[in-house]
Enzyme design. Sequence first.
Site, PDB file in Angstrom:
ATOM      1  N   HIS A  79      -6.449   2.925   0.699  1.00 33.66           N
ATOM      2  CA  HIS A  79      -6.126   3.225   2.103  1.00 33.66           C
ATOM      3  C   HIS A  79      -6.955   4.464   2.422  1.00 33.66           C
ATOM      4  O   HIS A  79      -6.808   5.498   1.743  1.00 33.66           O
ATOM      5  CB  HIS A  79      -4.619   3.491   2.260  1.00 33.66           C
ATOM      6  N   CYS A 102       0.685   3.269   3.198  1.00 29.16           N
ATOM      7  CA  CYS A 102       1.394   2.600   4.299  1.00 29.16           C
ATOM      8  C   CYS A 102       2.901   2.786   4.131  1.00 29.16           C
ATOM      9  O   CYS A 102       3.621   2.971   5.124  1.00 29.16           O
ATOM     10  CB  CYS A 102       1.027   1.122   4.356  1.00 29.16           C
ATOM     11  N   HIS A 114      -9.518  13.920   1.318  1.00 34.47           N
ATOM     12  CA  HIS A 114      -8.942  15.033   0.561  1.00 34.47           C
ATOM     13  C   HIS A 114      -9.369  16.328   1.250  1.00 34.47           C
ATOM     14  O   HIS A 114     -10.561  16.538   1.492  1.00 34.47           O
ATOM     15  CB  HIS A 114      -9.479  15.052  -0.873  1.00 34.47           C
ATOM     16  N   CYS A 173       0.855  -1.194   0.000  1.00 34.92           N
ATOM     17  CA  CYS A 173       0.000   0.000   0.000  1.00 34.92           C
ATOM     18  C   CYS A 173       0.893   1.246   0.000  1.00 34.92           C
ATOM     19  O   CYS A 173       1.738   1.415   0.886  1.00 34.92           O
ATOM     20  CB  CYS A 173      -0.898  -0.020   1.235  1.00 34.92           C
ATOM     21  N   HIS A 196      -8.545   7.756   3.038  1.00 33.26           N
ATOM     22  CA  HIS A 196      -7.948   9.094   3.033  1.00 33.26           C
ATOM     23  C   HIS A 196      -9.018  10.135   2.776  1.00 33.26           C
ATOM     24  O   HIS A 196      -9.973   9.890   2.050  1.00 33.26           O
ATOM     25  CB  HIS A 196      -6.829   9.199   1.991  1.00 33.26           C
ATOM     26  N   HIS A 245      -4.065   0.857   8.606  1.00 30.31           N
ATOM     27  CA  HIS A 245      -4.564   0.605   7.259  1.00 30.31           C
ATOM     28  C   HIS A 245      -6.033   0.204   7.298  1.00 30.31           C
ATOM     29  O   HIS A 245      -6.387  -0.869   7.775  1.00 30.31           O
ATOM     30  CB  HIS A 245      -3.759  -0.486   6.543  1.00 30.31           C
ATOM     31  N   ASP A 286      -1.015  16.138  -1.696  1.00 29.77           N
ATOM     32  CA  ASP A 286      -1.353  15.241  -2.801  1.00 29.77           C
ATOM     33  C   ASP A 286      -0.323  15.439  -3.917  1.00 29.77           C
ATOM     34  O   ASP A 286       0.048  16.566  -4.255  1.00 29.77           O
ATOM     35  CB  ASP A 286      -2.766  15.539  -3.311  1.00 29.77           C
ATOM     36  N   ASN A 331     -13.387   9.307  -1.318  1.00 31.57           N
ATOM     37  CA  ASN A 331     -13.956   8.422  -2.327  1.00 31.57           C
ATOM     38  C   ASN A 331     -13.985   7.015  -1.755  1.00 31.57           C
ATOM     39  O   ASN A 331     -12.972   6.522  -1.251  1.00 31.57           O
ATOM     40  CB  ASN A 331     -13.107   8.455  -3.605  1.00 31.57           C
ATOM     41  N   GLY A 391     -14.539   6.564  -7.671  1.00 29.55           N
ATOM     42  CA  GLY A 391     -13.260   7.111  -8.099  1.00 29.55           C
ATOM     43  C   GLY A 391     -12.103   6.837  -7.167  1.00 29.55           C
ATOM     44  O   GLY A 391     -11.026   7.427  -7.317  1.00 29.55           O
TER      45      GLY A 391
END
Length: 110
Positions: free
Chosen positions: A97, A7, A101, A4, A99, A46, A30, A86, A92
């Site tokens: 993992h 990770c 945005h 990952c 997250h 994770h 990002d 997402n 999308g």
Amino acid sequence: MENCIFCKIIRQEAPADVVYETEELLAFKDISPKAPVHVLVVPKKHLTSLDDLSAEDLQLAGKLLLGIKEVAARLGVSGGYKVLTNCGRAAGQVVDHLHFHLLAGKQFDF
Ligand code: AMP
Ligand code: ZN
């Protein structure tokens, strides 16, 4: 999780521009920003997506939300940012993992 990418970033095996870190969270820029401010806030644990979250993650879920708020404050965008996650390919999701945005600095049409 061995392969990952997030990770790997957490284990410092892959590079990232880290903007905030706690025992349980990491926030980094990002790699392909969609806005002047585009940071990803992730749990160090994770979890594949929001669908993977369970009752045992109740504290972590709260810390994620507070962490996002804290990152926004540190980046000077409190009161003017968007938060998005997402969940699954249909939405999308590309990196499996969990997250969030954190986006700011432009007008969004979504
Ligand atoms: P999602 O489509 O919600 O899974 O978003 C994955 C995000 O991770 C995208 O915005 C990518 O640009 C970003 N991303 C992928 N690899 C990296 C990386 N190594 N460092 C920082 N951001 C990344
Ligand atoms: Zn992971």
